[in-house]
Scaffold this active site. Structure first.
Site, PDB file in Angstrom:
ATOM      1  N   HIS A  46      -8.140  -6.336   7.056  1.00 42.32           N
ATOM      2  CA  HIS A  46      -7.970  -5.334   8.100  1.00 42.32           C
ATOM      3  C   HIS A  46      -8.275  -5.933   9.473  1.00 42.32           C
ATOM      4  O   HIS A  46      -9.419  -6.263   9.781  1.00 42.32           O
ATOM      5  CB  HIS A  46      -8.830  -4.075   7.886  1.00 42.32           C
ATOM      6  CG  HIS A  46      -8.191  -2.858   8.517  1.00 42.32           C
ATOM      7  ND1 HIS A  46      -7.415  -1.987   7.803  1.00 42.32           N
ATOM      8  CD2 HIS A  46      -8.177  -2.413   9.787  1.00 42.32           C
ATOM      9  CE1 HIS A  46      -6.962  -1.028   8.607  1.00 42.32           C
ATOM     10  NE2 HIS A  46      -7.409  -1.278   9.813  1.00 42.32           N
ATOM     11  N   HIS A  59       0.865  -1.176   0.000  1.00 44.84           N
ATOM     12  CA  HIS A  59       0.000   0.000   0.000  1.00 44.84           C
ATOM     13  C   HIS A  59       0.906   1.232   0.000  1.00 44.84           C
ATOM     14  O   HIS A  59       1.199   1.793   1.049  1.00 44.84           O
ATOM     15  CB  HIS A  59      -0.913  -0.009   1.223  1.00 44.84           C
ATOM     16  CG  HIS A  59      -1.968   1.057   1.204  1.00 44.84           C
ATOM     17  ND1 HIS A  59      -3.216   0.876   1.743  1.00 44.84           N
ATOM     18  CD2 HIS A  59      -1.968   2.321   0.708  1.00 44.84           C
ATOM     19  CE1 HIS A  59      -3.933   1.980   1.597  1.00 44.84           C
ATOM     20  NE2 HIS A  59      -3.185   2.871   0.963  1.00 44.84           N
ATOM     21  N   GLU A  77      -2.531  -1.795  -3.402  1.00 44.78           N
ATOM     22  CA  GLU A  77      -3.735  -1.116  -2.931  1.00 44.78           C
ATOM     23  C   GLU A  77      -3.430   0.333  -2.602  1.00 44.78           C
ATOM     24  O   GLU A  77      -2.291   0.697  -2.301  1.00 44.78           O
ATOM     25  CB  GLU A  77      -4.315  -1.836  -1.707  1.00 44.78           C
ATOM     26  CG  GLU A  77      -3.421  -1.838  -0.481  1.00 44.78           C
ATOM     27  CD  GLU A  77      -4.055  -2.573   0.694  1.00 44.78           C
ATOM     28  OE1 GLU A  77      -4.861  -3.491   0.473  1.00 44.78           O
ATOM     29  OE2 GLU A  77      -3.735  -2.206   1.845  1.00 44.78           O
TER      30      GLU A  77
END
Length: 238
Positions: A190, A43, A70
């Site tokens: 997450h 990320h 991401e």
């Protein structure tokens, strides 16, 4: 089978703390693959506080597993994704200064923006996933963009799990089943952990992928990285 994609942002955070190349992000990513992970997630954020743009360009040609990139799809992110061609792009609605992801997209309000992005990535042969909360209307809207998958934001599940696992997972089961009916693959990520992953997977066994970083790296401090990857894999393979 559900794939395990390991988010290596925290490895880069540790490296960046000293401004040198220890640990070597590329070497660790290859080790994680060798330990049995099915993919690597990064990320890259605008401030490059963990994974840097340079990391993304170095990782792509050496990885043998799926590469998931991401982030918030601003022009710089999109251009980088089109240049490196990851296996999957996960579109996340993070503000530039966000500490971590904290919510999924309001897809209906961003329909044109997300649909255009999906078209752009599909033309480049890149699988697209939209990060969403477990809401059926949002899932239906995500399907309309033409995306290949959704990624369910699982922090609310993780927060409620110790108190009431069934209540915690219920909206995710509903959203995931709706996504499957609409032809969407279902990812999740997450705050999934060794404590809560097996239960989540038992209720949604058709998950395509779980993306796990923070908890996995924390566990590795005690268990070692190879054993930790092995344990996470075992939870989604049983």
């Amino acid at each position: 089978m559900t794939n395990l994609s390991v988010n290596i942002n925290k490895i880069a955070t540790l490296r960046n703390a000293r401004g040198e190349n220890n640990p070597d992000v590329c070497a660790v990513a290859l080790d994680i693959e060798s330990f049995g992970a099915d993919g690597i997630t990064v990320h890259p954020r605008p401030d490059q506080r963990h994974i840097t743009r340079d990391d993304v360009y170095k990782l792509r040609p050496i990885l043998r597993s799926e590469f998931n990139m991401e982030g918030y799809p601003d022009k710089r992110f999109v251009d980088m994704a089109l240049a490196v061609r990851p296996t999957q792009v996960t579109l996340v609605p993070d503000a530039p200064d966000a500490l971590t992801s904290s919510a999924g997209w309001n897809v209906a309000d961003n329909m044109e923006f997300l649909s255009q992005l999906v078209d752009t990535f599909k033309e480049a042969g890149i699988r697209t996933s939209i990060f969403v909360d477990p809401d059926i209307n949002t899932v239906k809207a995500a399907a309309k963009t033409g995306a290949d998958r959704i990624e369910l934001y699982t922090k609310p599940y993780a927060d409620l799990y110790p108190e009431d696992p069934e209540k915690a997972v219920a909206p995710y089961v509903e959203a995931a089943e709706a996504a499957r009916r609409l032809g969407l693959g279902v990812n999740a990520g997450h705050d999934l952990s060794l404590e809560n992953l097996a239960f989540f997977h038992s209720r949604i066994p058709f998950l395509s992928e779980v993306s796990i970083g923070h908890a996995l790296i924390c566990d590795a401090l005690y268990l070692g990285l190879a054993e930790t990857v092995k344990r996470y894999k075992s939870l989604i393979n049983n």
